[in-house]
Write a protein that holds these residues in place. Structure first.
Motif, PDB file in Angstrom:
ATOM      1  N   THR A 161      -6.109   7.394   0.450  1.00 11.62           N
ATOM      2  CA  THR A 161      -5.589   6.038   0.677  1.00 11.62           C
ATOM      3  C   THR A 161      -4.952   5.938   2.057  1.00 11.62           C
ATOM      4  O   THR A 161      -5.119   4.950   2.775  1.00 11.62           O
ATOM      5  N   CYS A 216      -6.077   0.357  -5.524  1.00 10.59           N
ATOM      6  CA  CYS A 216      -4.971  -0.408  -6.120  1.00 10.59           C
ATOM      7  C   CYS A 216      -5.389  -1.080  -7.423  1.00 10.59           C
ATOM      8  O   CYS A 216      -4.564  -1.275  -8.325  1.00 10.59           O
ATOM      9  N   SER A 246       1.989   1.877  -3.404  1.00 14.55           N
ATOM     10  CA  SER A 246       0.887   2.454  -4.180  1.00 14.55           C
ATOM     11  C   SER A 246       0.730   3.937  -3.865  1.00 14.55           C
ATOM     12  O   SER A 246       0.484   4.758  -4.759  1.00 14.55           O
ATOM     13  N   ILE A 299       0.840  -1.193   0.000  1.00 19.95           N
ATOM     14  CA  ILE A 299       0.000   0.000   0.000  1.00 19.95           C
ATOM     15  C   ILE A 299       0.875   1.243   0.000  1.00 19.95           C
ATOM     16  O   ILE A 299       0.575   2.235  -0.674  1.00 19.95           O
TER      17      ILE A 299
END
Length: 595
Positions: free
Chosen positions: A432, A470, A416, A413
């Motif tokens: 996010t 994602c 990302s 993550i």
């Protein structure tokens, strides 16, 4: 109020069993006795009220008939008087009798005596008989003491009657203008007035008055008053006859009960008003436009009810004392063996496993003692098993914590997020990070393993939203979980491994169009959660394999671990099962219904 109830419950449960049972028996006995006495009191009160109502309705109806007969007798006497030669002569020659000549006065005296002896001599209820000529001059018994003031008032009433078109009338209650020498006061009377016509010529020659004292009318309703009630005859709003002298002449228009009584709807011609102290009955006496009022004190019919209530309460107290005495004996036969069992349990709780319960009682207490001894014998074996289970549980928790904290998902993550920042998509990057923060906040949850399904769904939503960032446009999700289901309990991170499998393995060959459905319901005291997707599904050869890791390999931890955690905390009858379907996969989770 809640605090007081809580405090009372705390104090109650702090008492010994003996005291608690005695308190409950005492309260139930008092309550049941109060309910019984109260209900019987109300029933008897209503029954006695209905009986009193019927009795007094009959009394008033009978009084109405007696009044009718009484005044019919007076009417007949009046007719006898006015057609008598004495009356005809007296009123026809009224101007002659006004002179003071002794012979004329003696003649008038003889005419009066003849009329009085023929009427009053036979009917002692009359006070006197008087005659009035057309000018209002009065002719009465000369032997009576006369009150000039009262006579003037009566003459005014007679003149009004002469001017009316009535042939008969009943004058309102008044003080009689005449009294006997041996009497001290002038009586309260009602006068029956009747116009007298000449028998031969048919012309009006005067008025005959029959004076009836209140005492004579009171004799008609005296039997009714013997039970404590009061009778009033009311004309307009004023009392013209009553059993109590102080009620005569009273204007009832100012009385609150009288106004309320006249507002009541008649029942069979009777108006009834019930107050706290009295019951009032009223009926119209149509002949003279009077009202008959009967005032009945409430205590006259409540005495029997109150006496019964007192006797019943006394009996209830005696029964309560007897019950408590017998209850103490019975309770002691139960609590003494229980005390032995309790003391033994305390000793065993301190670590002395050599203690045993020795009681001679049979039945449930004896069975309890024997089973307790058997339970103590098995305690060491059970303790060993419990210790073993606790070690397994602890190992599972440590393993779960270790797997939860694995950095693999976190690193992916972060990468990302870095990519989003490089692409200058700061808004998505910030969103996010917020989702990731919410996900780990729910995962950590102050170290609690069991959380509500609502919080578990929050963790799942954060995870799915991160996965949508994602894998944009790859899948959608729907959650259908009612509020009652959200309040139930579940192991933390139960849904995340299932969702991760669906996304990474179910949709790995699907560029878009993926759909995840999370549904919950309550069924037979169980919570059923179903997670279904339209991915490639699982092979049928894996459905019966207890090692579900053949079908699903996850980067964090597998379904078998999640299933084992559910069984560890909730029991072997709960857990995860894989349901086969034509397309995709459906995972079924069964949990106990417990908020």
């Amino acid at each position: 109020m809640k605090g007081l109830i809580k405090q009372l419950k705390y104090r109650f449960y702090r008492q010994s069993i003996t005291k608690r049972i005695i308190i409950v028996i005492t309260m139930l006995s008092i309550l049941s006795n109060a309910v019984f006495v109260g209900s019987v009191f109300v029933i008897m009160k209503n029954q006695l009220f209905n009986k009193t109502k019927l009795d007094h309705e009959k009394d008033i109806t009978m009084l109405e008939k007696e009044l009718e007969m009484f005044f019919n007798g007076i009417r007949n006497d009046a007719v006898s008087v006015l057609v008598s030669d004495s009356c005809q002569t007296l009123l026809s020659d009224s101007e002659e009798f006004l002179s003071s000549d002794t012979a004329v006065q003696y003649r008038k005296y003889k005419l009066m005596q003849g009329t009085i002896m023929s009427t009053i001599g036979q009917r002692p209820e009359y006070n006197t008989i008087a005659f009035y000529d057309l000018n209002g001059n009065c002719y009465a018994d000369d032997r009576l003491i006369e009150s000039q003031g009262y006579l003037l008032q009566q003459q005014e009433r007679v003149r009004d009657f002469l001017d009316s078109d009535k042939n008969e009338s009943v004058a309102f209650i008044h003080k009689s203008p005449w009294r006997k020498k041996k009497e001290n006061d002038f009586k309260d009377c009602i006068s029956y007035l009747r116009k007298v016509y000449n028998k031969n010529k048919g012309q009006l020659i005067g008025v005959a008055e029959l004076e009836i004292p209140n005492e004579a009318i009171k004799e008609l309703y005296r039997p009714i008053m013997e039970n404590g009630s009061s009778i009033y005859l009311v004309s307009g709003d004023c009392v013209l006859s009553a059993g109590e002298p102080h009620m005569l002449y009273r204007n009832l228009a100012t009385e609150n009960w009288y106004a309320r009584l006249n507002q009541e709807q008649p029942e069979d011609g009777m108006q009834i008003l019930k107050t706290r102290k009295n019951i009032f009955f009223q009926k119209q006496y149509a002949e003279f436009g009077w009202r008959i009022v009967d005032e009945v004190p409430t205590y006259t019919y409540m005495r029997d009810v109150q006496l019964y209530a007192f006797i019943d309460i006394m009996i209830g107290i005696l029964l309560l004392v007897g019950n408590l005495y017998i209850s103490r004996i019975l309770i002691a036969s139960i609590t003494k063996p229980l005390s032995k069992i309790t003391n033994t349990i305390v000793d065993i709780g301190k670590g002395d496993y050599n203690q045993r319960v020795h009681v001679k009682d049979g039945g449930e207490i004896g069975t309890l003692a024997n089973e307790f001894n058997r339970m103590v014998d098995k305690t060491e074996l059970l303790m060993e098993k419990i210790i073993e289970k606790e070690e397994e549980k602890r190992e599972s928790e440590l393993s779960l914590i270790q797997m939860q904290m694995t950095p693999h998902f976190f690193y992916n993550i972060l990468e990302s997020i870095c990519g989003l920042i490089v692409m200058d998509d700061k808004r998505t990057a910030i969103h996010t990070i917020s989702l990731l923060s919410g996900f780990y906040r729910g995962v950590l949850n102050k170290g609690k393993e069991i959380i509500s399904i609502e919080k578990e769904l929050d963790i799942a939503v954060n995870y799915l939203e991160i996965m949508k960032i994602c894998h944009p446009d790859k899948f959608k999700y729907v959650i259908d979980c009612p509020k009652p289901v959200k309040k139930q309990s579940i192991n933390k991170l139960t849904l995340q491994p299932i969702l991760e499998n669906a996304i990474h393995h179910g949709f790995d060959q699907m560029p878009s169009g993926g759909m995840i459905c999370i549904a919950g319901r309550l069924e037979n005291h169980k919570v059923i959660l179903e997670i279904s997707d339209n991915g490639k599904g699982i092979g049928m050869d894996c459905l019966n394999d207890r090692d579900r890791e053949k079908g699903f390999h996850m980067e964090s931890f597998g379904l078998a671990n999640t299933d084992e955690r559910i069984k560890l905390y909730f029991g072997r009858e709960y857990g995860i099962s894989i349901v086969g379907q034509q397309r995709g996969t459906r995972i079924r989770i069964e949990l106990p219904a417990m908020e």
